[in-house]
Write an enzyme that holds these catalytic residues in place. Structure first.
Site, PDB file in Angstrom:
ATOM      1  N   ARG A 209       0.828  -1.224  -0.094  1.00 51.21           N
ATOM      2  CA  ARG A 209      -0.027   0.095   0.029  1.00 51.21           C
ATOM      3  C   ARG A 209       1.012   1.256   0.327  1.00 51.21           C
ATOM      4  NH1 ARG A 209      -0.633   0.751   6.487  1.00 51.21           N
ATOM      5  NH2 ARG A 209      -2.683   2.386   5.012  1.00 51.21           N
ATOM      6  N   ARG A 213      -2.797  10.431   2.236  1.00 47.60           N
ATOM      7  CA  ARG A 213      -4.262  10.703   2.472  1.00 47.60           C
ATOM      8  C   ARG A 213      -4.561  12.198   2.417  1.00 47.60           C
ATOM      9  NH1 ARG A 213       0.749  11.951   7.472  1.00 47.60           N
ATOM     10  NH2 ARG A 213       1.021   9.926   8.072  1.00 47.60           N
ATOM     11  N   ARG A 287      21.824  -4.503   1.901  1.00 46.97           N
ATOM     12  CA  ARG A 287      21.724  -3.195   1.378  1.00 46.97           C
ATOM     13  C   ARG A 287      22.592  -2.861   2.304  1.00 46.97           C
ATOM     14  NH1 ARG A 287      23.634  -1.563  -2.956  1.00 46.97           N
ATOM     15  NH2 ARG A 287      22.059   1.172  -3.946  1.00 46.97           N
ATOM     16  N   ARG A 318      19.240  10.899   1.788  1.00 50.04           N
ATOM     17  CA  ARG A 318      18.077  11.909   2.651  1.00 50.04           C
ATOM     18  C   ARG A 318      19.908  12.848   3.056  1.00 50.04           C
ATOM     19  NH1 ARG A 318      15.297   8.215   6.999  1.00 50.04           N
ATOM     20  NH2 ARG A 318      17.303   6.649   7.311  1.00 50.04           N
ATOM     21  N   GLU A 341      22.972  10.548   3.037  1.00 50.31           N
ATOM     22  CA  GLU A 341      22.931   9.221   3.521  1.00 50.31           C
ATOM     23  C   GLU A 341      23.494   8.486   2.038  1.00 50.31           C
ATOM     24  OE1 GLU A 341      19.635   7.579   6.235  1.00 50.31           O
ATOM     25  OE2 GLU A 341      19.396   6.113   4.803  1.00 50.31           O
ATOM     26  N   TYR A 389      13.173  -6.196   7.957  1.00 48.79           N
ATOM     27  CA  TYR A 389      12.753  -5.294   8.711  1.00 48.79           C
ATOM     28  C   TYR A 389      12.288  -5.294  10.188  1.00 48.79           C
ATOM     29  CZ  TYR A 389      13.067  -0.024   9.537  1.00 48.79           C
ATOM     30  OH  TYR A 389      12.783   1.028  10.294  1.00 48.79           O
ATOM     31  N   ASP A 391      11.180  -2.162  12.756  1.00 50.14           N
ATOM     32  CA  ASP A 391      11.305  -1.226  13.557  1.00 50.14           C
ATOM     33  C   ASP A 391      11.679  -1.420  15.066  1.00 50.14           C
ATOM     34  OD1 ASP A 391      11.013   1.490  12.010  1.00 50.14           O
ATOM     35  OD2 ASP A 391       8.872   1.170  11.915  1.00 50.14           O
TER      36      ASP A 391
END
Ligand SMILES: Cc1cc2nc3c(=O)[nH]c(=O)nc-3n(C[C@H](O)[C@H](O)[C@H](O)COP(=O)(O)OP(=O)(O)OC[C@H]3O[C@@H](n4cnc5c(N)ncnc54)[C@H](O)[C@@H]3O)c2cc1C
Length: 412
Positions: A209, A213, A287, A318, A341, A389, A391
């Site tokens: 997805r 917003r 990566r 970024r 980065e 990954y 969090d």
């Protein structure tokens, strides 16, 4: 303390200062005696540290953590820049966010959190837009004044332009979700840099997805709780590991002390799962990232904590400007710290950042996972152990859940 900093120099953290001496941390212990040890933890990131804390506090057992780096905290670690005093996240900006009350209550028992709310902007063709894609992004990008109730019809129109029903790659998937113009501006170049692959050659399932917003809310996360540890991640980790039953051996690679561990000892391993098994099924691919830091003679360089760069030709993805993560602190009036980065290729032995979740890698991981599951007293977890990954909040939750299982085993 001076010797401690020398150890840090060895791992190229020359610009950081460590605020406190870790009382429970044995920097210099050469006598590695593991006799009778019941819990050895490999790695002091969130996964290892939370388990160490639970085992020491709840089971009352002694725990040794071996950590190959010169500091605790894994990739969530932060230190203070010696030139500016600004707190820097060494392995990329880490914002704590969660909707899990158990995790939030647990982590706040070790530190207060600020009310920092993360906002991200992106530069595309020299224009700045807010992310994630919102009404503000759409109106600025298409030069419109849409109202919230007009967004869905507008987006449907954008999607219908190419009418992709069964997307077969990431590009088609993104276009089917947000249309081509937004995809080409905000996803295409960034994704190419991130993975060094054209999105047409990346699997569609990398994204399921792409939320758009329909209002001007530009809070990056939707979670119920968000913030940064009031006194920094380094202090948070010191507090998690403050139980005197926890001993941390820094600059200690598990593979160099492995033979000394009693066979009855529980080993909680948070390094790469393929390395644990000496890559017997082949190496899992990652990566890499490279962080290039610079102290600039401005009070404020970019006006926000994180600016993404969507254009493919800008080589970094970024720029982090760390003073903005703690607006409640005093930062220098004429200096600021920025970190660029750069995604980069990775090879075995280097710091892994993002798992390359191809089918081949996931199948290979499954072989390692099964092998690990067949060994009693071995628990492999965390982002490198589970090859995914995670969090920070998810990492903490998984560690708490693993502890729940270990506790049951101890009770029976
Ligand atoms: C660029 C980037 C930005 C991120 N930003 C966020 C964010 O904003 N918010 C968020 O919630 N999450 C973020 N994350 C995710 C976060 O970094 C992870 O959730 C967290 O690091 C996972 O903790 P861990 O303990 O599994 O692994 P790590 O933190 O990597 O800790 C593992 C530790 O094990 C040690 N180790 C490995 N092998 C050995 C060995 N052989 N011997 C001894 N020690 C060993 C390592 O040195 C390391 O210290 C980000 C991740 C990346 C890549």
């Amino acid at each position: 303390m001076a010797e401690g900093l020398d150890l840090l120099n060895n791992v190229e953290l020359t610009t950081l200062v460590i605020l406190d001496v870790y009382l429970a941390i044995d920097w210099y212990n050469q006598n590695m005696n593991f006799d009778g040890l019941e819990f050895l933890i490999v790695g002091s990131g969130f996964f290892g540290s939370v388990l160490a804390e639970r085992v020491a506090t709840v089971l009352g057992k002694k725990v040794i953590i071996v950590e190959k780096r010169g500091h605790i905290g894994g990739n969530s670690y932060s230190g203070l820049c010696s030139q500016t005093g600004i707190e820097e996240h060494l392995y990329g900006a880490h914002i704590f966010h969660t909707s899990n009350k158990r995790v939030w209550d647990y982590i706040r028992s070790f530190s207060d959190f600020t009310n920092y709310q993360h906002r991200v902007f992106t530069e595309y063709k020299s224009v700045i837009y807010p992310l994630p894609i919102s009404l503000a992004t759409i109106n600025a990008f298409y030069k419109k004044q849409l109202r919230p109730y007009e967004v869905e019809a507008f987006m449907q129109n954008e999607r219908a332009n190419e009418n992709i029903v069964n997307p077969t790659n990431l590009e088609e998937m993104a276009i089917s979700l947000i249309g081509r113009p937004l995809y080409e501006a905000f996803i295409k170049g960034y994704t190419k840099k991130q993975w060094d692959k054209d999105p047409r050659f990346l699997p569609a399932n990398i994204i399921t997805r792409l939320p758009v917003r329909k209002n001007y809310n530009n809070n990056y996360f939707n979670d119920s709780y968000q913030g940064l540890p009031q006194n920094g991640y380094f202090k948070l980790f010191e507090n998690i590991l403050s139980n005197p039953k926890i001993e941390v051996k820094l600059n200690t690679n598990f593979f160099e002390i492995k033979e000394k561990i009693p066979s009855s000892c529980h080993i909680i391993f948070t390094g790469p799962i393929d390395q644990y098994f000496n890559y017997k099924f082949g190496a899992l691919e990652w990566r890499g990232l490279r962080f290039v830091r610079e102290v600039l003679n401005y009070e404020d360089f970019q006006g926000t904590a994180v600016m993404n760069y969507a254009d493919e030709l800008v080589p970094y993805t970024r720029i982090h400007e760390f003073r903005h993560f703690h607006p409640e602190r005093v930062a220098p009036a004429n200096k600021t710290l920025v970190v660029r980065e750069y995604p980069q290729a990775w090879k075995v032995g280097e710091d892994p950042y993002y798992p390359m979740g191809t089918k081949e890698n996931l199948d290979r991981y499954e072989l390692y996972r099964r092998e690990a599951a067949s060994i009693s007293n071995l628990h492999i977890g965390g982002r490198m152990g589970q090859y995914c990954y995670l969090d920070m909040d998810k990492t903490i939750l998984l560690a708490l859940e693993l502890f729940d299982k270990i506790r049951v085993r101890y009770a029976t």
